[in-house]
Each structure stands twice: as C-alpha cells, then as structure tokens.
Design an enzyme around this catalytic site. Structure first.
Site: not given
Length: 214
Positions: A124, A142
């Site tokens: 991420k 997220d």
C-alpha cells in the site's frame, strides 16, 4: 460479496468525481519523495492529521535519509511519539534511511519491488508513493477504499488485493491516475463507516449500497 457495477455506471461515477475535484491531492504533508515515503509509512494505524502534526518538526530538520540518520533513533522517536506504534516506526525510519543511503545513493527508488524492500514499506505504501510522486496509476487500497469499493459496487472484493485488482480491471484507464485519491476522499468524508452521508453523495443514484441513509 457485493455486486459489480457495469462499465458505464463506473465511468459516470468517476466523471462526477473528476468534475467535482479535477486534481485530487493526498493529505499527507511532504516536501520530496523521501519525506512522502516516511509520512506514508508513519500513517499506518494513524490519522493523516496526526502524522502531519508529528512530521512538521521532523521534516524541518530531517528531509533526507542522511539527515534522518544524523538525527538518530532517539531524535526520530521524540518527534513521532504522538503517533501509534511510534517506537517500531522510528526504528523502521532509521533502517529505511540507512538502506536508502547504502543501496540507493540516498534516492527513493521508483519501482514497487525496490520500495517494498524497505523496512516499514508494504504494498500500500509503495503504491501511494508510485502514484503521488512518480505519477503511476498504482492503486493503494486502504480501509476507506475497501469500504467504498464494496458498498458502491465500483470495486468489490473479499480482501485488499481483490479490491486492487477490481480497480485495475473495472475503472476506465483515463481515471486510473487519480482513482485512489477520489475514492479515499469520498470514503473519508462521505461514505464513512457509520452513518454514511448518502443524502449529500454525488453518486447516490449510481451506487449499489442497499442501506442508503436519508
């Protein structure tokens, strides 16, 4: 699992996002690629506002890997102690900085594999840096994007990897660069976890969420 929206509905959704916010920006403060990597790594299990408050003083004195090493572990720890998991994060920042100096000439690499080799940098974080700094259409999933993707039908998936693939597969190419920012901002401020603000949502009529609020 949530249903998948059709192509034309997804295009309409992102056309509205683009019209409302043509150039969406991330909310983490940074001055270069290095401070962006550090800020994103620090943001795990912390709010952007909390990270910005802690890094304001940190980046004023250490905006390169070498300056961070000169500041030292104790100095980094002192600056970020208001952030969750700060002790481990401080260690990661120092280790990351050492690797950048030793192996990358003090520069932040622009490949996902190289970024993910750094301590405290997962997929991420790497995707956020690739997108925000290097302008690559990388999708950082997220909690906000995961929630919005599944609720709306834009990018449903059982886990973050599945949602990332759904974004890449179903969102038109001309919206890919800014897609994750539009979704994060929408999830953070409109499609919130509890009592989503469906009444003021600009894509309410296209969204597949069955429990819309008034």
């Amino acid at each position: 699992m949530a249903k998948q929206l059709d192509y034309h509905s997804i295009r309409a959704i992102f056309a509205r996002f683009q019209a409302a916010e043509p150039e969406p920006k991330g909310e983490l403060d940074h001055v270069n690629a290095y401070t962006l990597v550090v800020a994103v790594a620090l943001s795990a299990q912390a709010t952007d506002k909390g990270v910005n408050k802690a890094t304001r003083g940190l980046f004023a004195v250490a905006d390169t890997p070498q300056k961070m090493l000169d500041l030292g572990l104790d100095g980094v720890t002192e600056h970020i102690k208001t952030i969750g998991l700060y002790r481990q994060k401080a260690k990661n920042v120092i280790k990351m900085s050492q690797i950048l100096v030793d192996d990358f000439g003090g520069e932040v690499p622009n490949s996902r594999a190289a970024l993910q080799s750094l301590p405290g940098v997962g997929r991420k974080t790497a995707n956020v840096v690739l997108n925000m700094w290097w302008g690559q259409p990388a999708q950082a999933v997220d909690t906000h994007i995961f929630r919005f993707g599944n609720r709306s039908g834009v990018a449903p998936g059982r886990d973050v990897d599945a949602v990332e693939r759904a974004i890449e597969d179903h969102i038109p190419a001309d919206f890919q660069l800014h897609a994750h920012h539009w979704m994060i901002l929408h999830g953070r401020y409109i499609c919130v976890a509890r009592n989503p603000k469906c009444g003021v949502c600009l894509i309410r009529d296209l969204c597949l969420y069955e429990e819309k609020t008034l």
